[in-house]
Write a protein that holds these residues in place. Structure first.
Motif, PDB file in Angstrom:
ATOM      1  N   THR A 190       7.741  56.884  44.621  1.00 56.81           N
ATOM      2  CA  THR A 190       8.833  57.018  45.576  1.00 56.81           C
ATOM      3  C   THR A 190       8.404  56.705  47.011  1.00 56.81           C
ATOM      4  O   THR A 190       9.255  56.552  47.877  1.00 56.81           O
ATOM      5  N   ASP A 191       7.110  56.601  47.251  1.00 59.13           N
ATOM      6  CA  ASP A 191       6.631  56.166  48.572  1.00 59.13           C
ATOM      7  C   ASP A 191       6.847  54.661  48.755  1.00 59.13           C
ATOM      8  O   ASP A 191       6.875  54.176  49.878  1.00 59.13           O
ATOM      9  N   LEU A 192       6.967  53.929  47.642  1.00 55.75           N
ATOM     10  CA  LEU A 192       7.103  52.469  47.699  1.00 55.75           C
ATOM     11  C   LEU A 192       8.510  51.976  47.395  1.00 55.75           C
ATOM     12  O   LEU A 192       8.924  50.937  47.905  1.00 55.75           O
ATOM     13  N   TYR A 193       9.232  52.684  46.524  1.00 55.26           N
ATOM     14  CA  TYR A 193      10.537  52.222  46.064  1.00 55.26           C
ATOM     15  C   TYR A 193      11.600  53.290  46.297  1.00 55.26           C
ATOM     16  O   TYR A 193      11.356  54.470  46.085  1.00 55.26           O
ATOM     17  N   THR A 194      12.792  52.850  46.669  1.00 59.86           N
ATOM     18  CA  THR A 194      13.922  53.767  46.756  1.00 59.86           C
ATOM     19  C   THR A 194      14.641  53.778  45.411  1.00 59.86           C
ATOM     20  O   THR A 194      14.463  52.875  44.589  1.00 59.86           O
ATOM     21  N   GLU A 195      15.469  54.775  45.199  1.00 59.34           N
ATOM     22  CA  GLU A 195      16.250  54.846  43.974  1.00 59.34           C
ATOM     23  C   GLU A 195      17.172  53.628  43.860  1.00 59.34           C
ATOM     24  O   GLU A 195      17.374  53.089  42.778  1.00 59.34           O
ATOM     25  N   GLN A 196      17.707  53.170  44.990  1.00 54.27           N
ATOM     26  CA  GLN A 196      18.597  52.008  44.994  1.00 54.27           C
ATOM     27  C   GLN A 196      17.850  50.743  44.544  1.00 54.27           C
ATOM     28  O   GLN A 196      18.400  49.908  43.826  1.00 54.27           O
ATOM     29  N   THR A 197      16.599  50.588  44.962  1.00 52.07           N
ATOM     30  CA  THR A 197      15.798  49.428  44.546  1.00 52.07           C
ATOM     31  C   THR A 197      15.552  49.463  43.042  1.00 52.07           C
ATOM     32  O   THR A 197      15.680  48.445  42.361  1.00 52.07           O
ATOM     33  N   ILE A 198      15.231  50.628  42.524  1.00 49.25           N
ATOM     34  CA  ILE A 198      14.985  50.766  41.080  1.00 49.25           C
ATOM     35  C   ILE A 198      16.271  50.518  40.306  1.00 49.25           C
ATOM     36  O   ILE A 198      16.265  49.852  39.266  1.00 49.25           O
ATOM     37  N   ASP A 199      17.392  51.012  40.812  1.00 49.59           N
ATOM     38  CA  ASP A 199      18.681  50.749  40.163  1.00 49.59           C
ATOM     39  C   ASP A 199      18.960  49.247  40.106  1.00 49.59           C
ATOM     40  O   ASP A 199      19.418  48.727  39.082  1.00 49.59           O
ATOM     41  N   ARG A 200      18.681  48.539  41.203  1.00 44.81           N
ATOM     42  CA  ARG A 200      18.910  47.089  41.242  1.00 44.81           C
ATOM     43  C   ARG A 200      17.964  46.377  40.268  1.00 44.81           C
ATOM     44  O   ARG A 200      18.374  45.490  39.509  1.00 44.81           O
ATOM     45  N   LEU A 201      16.705  46.787  40.248  1.00 45.59           N
ATOM     46  CA  LEU A 201      15.718  46.197  39.338  1.00 45.59           C
ATOM     47  C   LEU A 201      16.116  46.432  37.884  1.00 45.59           C
ATOM     48  O   LEU A 201      16.056  45.522  37.054  1.00 45.59           O
ATOM     49  N   PHE A 202      16.559  47.659  37.580  1.00 43.97           N
ATOM     50  CA  PHE A 202      16.989  47.971  36.219  1.00 43.97           C
ATOM     51  C   PHE A 202      18.245  47.178  35.871  1.00 43.97           C
ATOM     52  O   PHE A 202      18.429  46.759  34.729  1.00 43.97           O
ATOM     53  N   GLY A 203      19.104  46.954  36.856  1.00 50.23           N
ATOM     54  CA  GLY A 203      20.285  46.119  36.646  1.00 50.23           C
ATOM     55  C   GLY A 203      19.904  44.701  36.254  1.00 50.23           C
ATOM     56  O   GLY A 203      20.543  44.084  35.399  1.00 50.23           O
TER      57      GLY A 203
END
Length: 84
Positions: free
Chosen positions: A44-57
């Motif tokens: 979580t120091d490197l990625y936001t939840e929104q970034t992970i959501d976009r990546l998973f998308g």
């Protein structure tokens, strides 16, 4: 949000308590009696939840593309949304 890909694949978020990520980001996929389970762990120091959501998308879109055209070469599969 849960996702069902024509009864063949479905995704739903599952939260759990974990304090430290071993890697910057990791994806594990496991086959269980209930079906195939995917787990994303990230720093979580490197990625936001929104970034992970976009990546998973992107990953979800890639799976949809594979299911829609199983014979398609990897280079021809879609990963990005229309807006991207």
């Amino acid at each position: 949000a849960a996702l069902d890909l024509g009864g063949q694949i479905s995704f739903s978020p599952v939260g759990f308590e974990h304090n430290k990520s071993t890697f910057d980001i990791s994806l594990s996929i496991t086959e269980t009696v209930e079906g195939i389970k995917a787990h994303i762990e990230y720093c979580t120091d490197l990625y936001t939840e929104q970034t992970i959501d976009r990546l998973f998308g992107h990953y979800r879109r890639l799976l949809e593309s594979v299911l829609a055209s199983p014979g398609q070469p990897v280079s021809g599969l879609e990963m990005l949304s229309g807006a991207e």
